[in-house]
Design a protein around this motif. Structure first.
Motif, PDB file in Angstrom:
ATOM      1  N   SER A  97       0.868  -1.146  -0.091  1.00  0.00           N
ATOM      2  CA  SER A  97      -0.085  -0.053  -0.175  1.00  0.00           C
ATOM      3  C   SER A  97       1.097   1.143   0.271  1.00  0.00           C
ATOM      4  O   SER A  97       1.925   1.665   0.276  1.00  0.00           O
ATOM      5  CB  SER A  97      -0.546   0.284   1.104  1.00  0.00           C
ATOM      6  N   ASP A 139      -2.714  -6.911   2.187  1.00  0.00           N
ATOM      7  CA  ASP A 139      -2.030  -4.907   2.159  1.00  0.00           C
ATOM      8  C   ASP A 139      -2.061  -4.546   1.121  1.00  0.00           C
ATOM      9  O   ASP A 139      -1.281  -4.148   0.602  1.00  0.00           O
ATOM     10  CB  ASP A 139      -1.219  -4.788   2.988  1.00  0.00           C
ATOM     11  N   ASP A 155      -3.330  -1.521  -2.630  1.00  0.00           N
ATOM     12  CA  ASP A 155      -3.414  -0.887  -2.812  1.00  0.00           C
ATOM     13  C   ASP A 155      -4.783  -1.757  -4.049  1.00  0.00           C
ATOM     14  O   ASP A 155      -4.564  -2.024  -4.850  1.00  0.00           O
ATOM     15  CB  ASP A 155      -3.272   0.403  -3.126  1.00  0.00           C
ATOM     16  N   GLY A 169      -4.991   0.218   0.949  1.00  0.00           N
ATOM     17  CA  GLY A 169      -4.438  -1.514   1.710  1.00  0.00           C
ATOM     18  C   GLY A 169      -5.535  -2.392   1.443  1.00  0.00           C
ATOM     19  O   GLY A 169      -6.354  -2.706   2.923  1.00  0.00           O
TER      20      GLY A 169
END
Length: 335
Positions: free
Chosen positions: A9, A46, A48, A110
């Motif tokens: 992330s 985690d 994006d 995340g």
């Protein structure tokens, strides 16, 4: 089966895709760890999220370049970074990361992502992420000091809770139960995050009870980042212990030599089982791969070598370590 909380992330939307395309060292190290482990099915906790899945496609390409193609991918928009119009944390300000449904600086910050060597039946996926915290049976949301307006809006999942069907060719389908829970810290004496973390973990027992529709009955695997150790660190440890002791699941207790060598002398839990290497709270077991009781476990481990190039890659990728479990059908059962 594997789960991995590599720090994929970034501080804003699109930056993860930029870094992957630029060959950034941390993302490349995470891909190296994954390729070395060689999982058939991997949950990233985690990562994006973007609407078109461009970052996930690019990262899958990075893993393939490292020697381990995983052509099938799945992700849903997470609660992390999902804006609300409320002051969820009660600090008198709105529009901050703490005021999103799950902590996040932007929409998709995340999230969860599933990579697989086998086809994923996206149409059969079930998403429990919209469930309001107060609507969980025996919810502890009212103990967190939330206002009526917040109780009417606050979702239970800080990131997401899914069930996803994976269909290996020539074998029975399996169900993946995927999640990532909020850390039980970064709050005040009301213990809002500790209570929420425990309820996020407890949701799975209700799912297996059939409280939210048909429960998976055979050959499923529950995996992800519970952000809770059974013994050490902060949080309501009874929540994860109850899950580990559920007779419908089995705990393969994956270990590593690196975690054993890095033991914290003041911790009570078995150091070899730790899955994250943090300053402050120390090493903790927070990532889990829990097969249903009808699987035969043939191997398990944590990618945490004591030294060498892979240890360097694991450290470069972040404080979390990849956890894997090898599974087979029971003796005499069809694949």
């Amino acid at each position: 089966m594997a789960t991995y909380g590599a720090a994929l992330s970034r501080d804003g939307p699109g930056l993860l895709l930029r870094d992957i395309r630029a060959g950034e060292a941390q993302a490349a190290a995470a891909a190296e760890v994954i390729a070395e482990a060689g999982p058939d099915i991997l949950l990233l906790t985690d990562f994006d999220y973007d609407w078109e899945g461009r970052a996930l496609d690019a990262f899958a390409g990075l893993v393939a370049e490292a020697g381990h193609p995983m052509p099938h991918r799945f992700a849903l928009r997470p609660n992390a970074g999902m804006a609300t119009e409320l002051d969820l944390d009660g600090d008198g300000r709105r529009g901050e990361a703490d005021d999103a449904q799950g902590w996040g600086r932007f929409a998709g910050d995340g999230g969860l992502a599933l990579l697989s060597r086998h086809p994923i039946d996206a149409e059969a996926a079930r998403d429990y992420s919209a469930l309001l915290w107060r609507d969980l049976p025996e919810s502890r949301a009212t103990e967190a000091g939330l206002s009526e307006a917040v109780l009417a809006a606050q979702r239970l999942s800080s990131t997401g809770h899914w069930t996803v069907e994976v269909r290996p060719e020539g074998a029975a389908p399996l169900t993946v139960l995927a999640f990532a829970a909020t850390p039980p810290v970064f709050d005040g004496p009301e213990d809002r995050n500790g209570l929420r973390n425990a309820d996020e973990i407890r949701l799975w027992r209700h799912v297996l009870d059939g409280a939210f529709g048909p429960a998976p009955e055979r050959r499923f695997v529950l995996l992800g980042n519970a952000n809770l150790d059974p013994v050490d660190g902060e949080g309501r440890h009874a929540a994860i212990r109850a899950l580990l002791e559920d007779p419908r699941l089995q705990d393969p207790r994956p270990e590593s030599v690196g975690a054993r060598a890095a033991a914290d002398p003041d911790h009570a839990g078995a150091p070899a089982l730790d899955t994250a290497d943090w300053d402050g709270p120390g090493n903790l077991r927070v990532h889990y791969v829990l097969p249903s009781a009808d699987w035969r476990v043939t191997g398990a481990g944590v990618v945490w070598p004591e030294g060498g190039p892979l240890a360097t890659a694991a450290t470069t990728a972040g404080p979390h370590r990849l956890v894997w479990v090898d599974l087979a059908a029971p003796e005499g059962a069809p694949p």
